[in-house]
Design a protein around this motif. Structure first.
Motif, PDB file in Angstrom:
ATOM      1  N   PRO A  52       0.794  -1.236   0.000  1.00 34.39           N
ATOM      2  CA  PRO A  52       0.000   0.000   0.000  1.00 34.39           C
ATOM      3  C   PRO A  52       0.826   1.287   0.000  1.00 34.39           C
ATOM      4  O   PRO A  52       0.452   2.269  -0.635  1.00 34.39           O
ATOM      5  CB  PRO A  52      -0.831  -0.123   1.285  1.00 34.39           C
ATOM      6  N   GLU A  53       1.966   1.288   0.698  1.00 30.53           N
ATOM      7  CA  GLU A  53       2.757   2.525   0.766  1.00 30.53           C
ATOM      8  C   GLU A  53       3.357   2.910  -0.584  1.00 30.53           C
ATOM      9  O   GLU A  53       3.767   4.048  -0.789  1.00 30.53           O
ATOM     10  CB  GLU A  53       3.856   2.398   1.813  1.00 30.53           C
ATOM     11  N   TYR A  54       3.393   1.942  -1.516  1.00 32.13           N
ATOM     12  CA  TYR A  54       3.928   2.219  -2.846  1.00 32.13           C
ATOM     13  C   TYR A  54       2.839   2.154  -3.916  1.00 32.13           C
ATOM     14  O   TYR A  54       3.148   2.018  -5.104  1.00 32.13           O
ATOM     15  CB  TYR A  54       5.043   1.224  -3.183  1.00 32.13           C
ATOM     16  N   ALA A  55       1.592   2.267  -3.495  1.00 30.48           N
ATOM     17  CA  ALA A  55       0.469   2.127  -4.432  1.00 30.48           C
ATOM     18  C   ALA A  55       0.556   3.124  -5.582  1.00 30.48           C
ATOM     19  O   ALA A  55       0.241   2.792  -6.730  1.00 30.48           O
ATOM     20  CB  ALA A  55      -0.852   2.296  -3.686  1.00 30.48           C
ATOM     21  N   SER A  56       0.992   4.351  -5.293  1.00 35.25           N
ATOM     22  CA  SER A  56       1.045   5.368  -6.350  1.00 35.25           C
ATOM     23  C   SER A  56       2.078   5.023  -7.423  1.00 35.25           C
ATOM     24  O   SER A  56       2.013   5.556  -8.531  1.00 35.25           O
ATOM     25  CB  SER A  56       1.364   6.749  -5.756  1.00 35.25           C
ATOM     26  N   PHE A  57       3.004   4.124  -7.096  1.00 36.39           N
ATOM     27  CA  PHE A  57       4.027   3.730  -8.061  1.00 36.39           C
ATOM     28  C   PHE A  57       3.552   2.601  -8.980  1.00 36.39           C
ATOM     29  O   PHE A  57       4.224   2.279  -9.956  1.00 36.39           O
ATOM     30  CB  PHE A  57       5.316   3.318  -7.337  1.00 36.39           C
ATOM     31  N   GLN A  58       2.393   2.021  -8.658  1.00 39.58           N
ATOM     32  CA  GLN A  58       1.801   1.047  -9.568  1.00 39.58           C
ATOM     33  C   GLN A  58       0.962   1.843 -10.563  1.00 39.58           C
ATOM     34  O   GLN A  58      -0.258   1.948 -10.458  1.00 39.58           O
ATOM     35  CB  GLN A  58       0.950   0.043  -8.774  1.00 39.58           C
ATOM     36  N   THR A  59       1.656   2.446 -11.508  1.00 33.06           N
ATOM     37  CA  THR A  59       1.035   3.420 -12.415  1.00 33.06           C
ATOM     38  C   THR A  59       0.240   2.766 -13.538  1.00 33.06           C
ATOM     39  O   THR A  59      -0.281   3.467 -14.412  1.00 33.06           O
ATOM     40  CB  THR A  59       2.115   4.338 -13.019  1.00 33.06           C
ATOM     41  N   TYR A  60       0.131   1.425 -13.522  1.00 28.39           N
ATOM     42  CA  TYR A  60      -0.770   0.735 -14.439  1.00 28.39           C
ATOM     43  C   TYR A  60      -2.143   0.547 -13.793  1.00 28.39           C
ATOM     44  O   TYR A  60      -3.115   0.234 -14.473  1.00 28.39           O
ATOM     45  CB  TYR A  60      -0.211  -0.635 -14.833  1.00 28.39           C
ATOM     46  N   GLN A  61      -2.197   0.750 -12.467  1.00 30.24           N
ATOM     47  CA  GLN A  61      -3.456   0.579 -11.747  1.00 30.24           C
ATOM     48  C   GLN A  61      -4.000   1.888 -11.205  1.00 30.24           C
ATOM     49  O   GLN A  61      -5.217   2.066 -11.100  1.00 30.24           O
ATOM     50  CB  GLN A  61      -3.257  -0.403 -10.584  1.00 30.24           C
ATOM     51  N   ASN A  62      -3.109   2.798 -10.840  1.00 30.12           N
ATOM     52  CA  ASN A  62      -3.524   4.047 -10.202  1.00 30.12           C
ATOM     53  C   ASN A  62      -3.131   5.247 -11.058  1.00 30.12           C
ATOM     54  O   ASN A  62      -1.972   5.377 -11.447  1.00 30.12           O
ATOM     55  CB  ASN A  62      -2.874   4.160  -8.820  1.00 30.12           C
ATOM     56  N   PRO A  63      -4.098   6.120 -11.373  1.00 28.75           N
ATOM     57  CA  PRO A  63      -3.804   7.264 -12.243  1.00 28.75           C
ATOM     58  C   PRO A  63      -2.943   8.316 -11.558  1.00 28.75           C
ATOM     59  O   PRO A  63      -2.830   8.358 -10.335  1.00 28.75           O
ATOM     60  CB  PRO A  63      -5.202   7.819 -12.559  1.00 28.75           C
ATOM     61  N   GLY A  64      -2.356   9.183 -12.361  1.00 29.77           N
ATOM     62  CA  GLY A  64      -1.540  10.270 -11.844  1.00 29.77           C
ATOM     63  C   GLY A  64      -0.108   9.862 -11.607  1.00 29.77           C
ATOM     64  O   GLY A  64       0.302   8.731 -11.881  1.00 29.77           O
ATOM     65  N   LEU A  65       0.651  10.801 -11.095  1.00 25.00           N
ATOM     66  CA  LEU A  65       2.078  10.586 -10.868  1.00 25.00           C
ATOM     67  C   LEU A  65       2.326   9.847  -9.562  1.00 25.00           C
ATOM     68  O   LEU A  65       1.501   9.891  -8.645  1.00 25.00           O
ATOM     69  CB  LEU A  65       2.797  11.934 -10.824  1.00 25.00           C
ATOM     70  N   PRO A  66       3.463   9.159  -9.450  1.00 23.84           N
ATOM     71  CA  PRO A  66       3.841   8.578  -8.156  1.00 23.84           C
ATOM     72  C   PRO A  66       4.078   9.688  -7.141  1.00 23.84           C
ATOM     73  O   PRO A  66       4.233  10.858  -7.503  1.00 23.84           O
ATOM     74  CB  PRO A  66       5.123   7.805  -8.476  1.00 23.84           C
ATOM     75  N   ASP A  67       4.132   9.322  -5.883  1.00 25.01           N
ATOM     76  CA  ASP A  67       4.209  10.323  -4.811  1.00 25.01           C
ATOM     77  C   ASP A  67       5.527  11.090  -4.776  1.00 25.01           C
ATOM     78  O   ASP A  67       5.602  12.158  -4.176  1.00 25.01           O
ATOM     79  CB  ASP A  67       3.983   9.654  -3.451  1.00 25.01           C
ATOM     80  N   TRP A  68       6.564  10.545  -5.382  1.00 26.29           N
ATOM     81  CA  TRP A  68       7.855  11.247  -5.411  1.00 26.29           C
ATOM     82  C   TRP A  68       8.670  10.751  -6.591  1.00 26.29           C
ATOM     83  O   TRP A  68       8.324   9.726  -7.204  1.00 26.29           O
ATOM     84  CB  TRP A  68       8.618  11.057  -4.095  1.00 26.29           C
TER      85      TRP A  68
END
Length: 318
Positions: A252-268
């Motif tokens: 979960p803490e890296y969810a934003s980096f799964q950019t095939y599942q979650n829209p937008g940019l990663p957190d950093w």
């Protein structure tokens, strides 16, 4: 005075003038004790300085993430031909959790959320440093170099009406993706277009679909189970061995980096981009309307496409 050795400045000046040492004082590094007298300091500065501290060359290559830099420092510490004394763990701690004092000292760090690491701000370059340099000193040197070479981009982004941290994050993706210099503005254009609803019109749903971000997440998960001393044996940025990165699960803490599942940019950002990549990211080729890119195996250049059907043809043309 700054070193706390001298409190009686007139006595020191008198000793220099009395013994005519003003033309004999040599530049260099001197080791002294707090008990030394002003006359003793003057006499010591007349003699030969300490032998120069040996130097080491640190090759901080572009595209590395913080943990990769830590692994590289660990390798240098373990070398038998040089007595490099830095603590890689301390570098990791400072880079991952910069202090408020550090953030205040370098105002450009305020572009990042307060809880984020220094990822994206440790400038990749070749550094000639003393073998006894501390982790804190190296962090400062890398931040100062970033400010010298990249600082102007903060204002450029502001003038373009662009969030700088978003641009830095996109540039880090471009840094990992682009091999040919001519591809940098094109790939940057694709990522900016994937954030623009007027351009992607439902084709990508705002998904970045960036392989390196997914690898960044899986690497982070693997590294958490390894001690720093084993990081220098780890293969960073390795392919995941799956054809569909959208099927890869991350913590979960890296969810934003799964950019095939979650829209937008990663957190950093996932690495520190170079000047050329940052420049391309702030001057992207967005007008083409491209939303996809693909490089045939073994090729340094990418094929670009506006639609998914055209992209499919590109992938099948290799």
């Amino acid at each position: 005075v700054d070193a706390g050795l001298l409190t009686d400045e007139p006595a020191f000046s008198y000793a220099v003038v009395r013994d005519r040492l003003d033309e004999l004082i040599q530049a260099g590094t001197y080791t002294m004790t707090p008990q030394i007298t002003p006359a003793g300091i003057a006499a010591r500065l007349e003699s030969e300085p300490d032998p120069p501290t040996p130097m080491i060359t640190l090759d901080m290559r572009p595209g590395r993430r913080i943990e990769q830099t830590v692994a590289y420092l660990q390798q240098e510490v373990e070398r038998e031909d040089v007595d490099f004394e830095m603590d890689p763990n301390e570098f990791k701690r400072l880079a991952r959790n910069p202090t408020n004092k550090l953030r205040e000292q370098y105002p450009f760090l305020q572009q990042a959320p307060a809880d984020n690491s220094l990822e994206g701000f440790l400038y990749p370059a070749t550094y000639e440093v003393h073998i006894d340099i501390t982790a804190e000193e190296l962090v400062h040197q890398m931040l100062q170099t970033w400010e010298e070479r990249m600082g102007d981009f903060v204002n450029q982004a502001r003038n373009k009406g662009v969030d700088f941290y978003d641009a830095l994050t996109i540039a880090s993706l471009v840094e990992r993706e682009a091999k040919a210099a001519t591809d940098r503005p094109k790939i940057a254009g694709v990522y900016w277009n994937r954030l623009d609803k007027k351009v992607y019109r439902g084709q990508t749903g705002g998904l970045m679909q960036a392989d390196p971000t997914v690898v960044y997440a899986t690497d982070s998960m693997a590294l958490a189970d390894l001690g720093v001393k084993k990081w220098d044996e780890y293969v960073f940025w390795d392919l995941l061995g799956v054809s569909d990165y959208s099927t890869v699960d991350v913590d979960p803490e890296y969810a934003s980096f799964q950019t095939y599942q979650n829209p937008g940019l990663p957190d950093w950002p996932i690495a520190t981009p170079t000047v050329a990549t940052m420049k391309a990211t702030l001057n992207p080729a967005t007008k083409s309307g491209n939303l996809f890119f693909y490089a045939c195996p073994g090729s340094d250049t990418h094929k670009f496409a506006k639609t998914a059907s055209q992209h499919l043809k590109n992938t099948q043309s290799c």
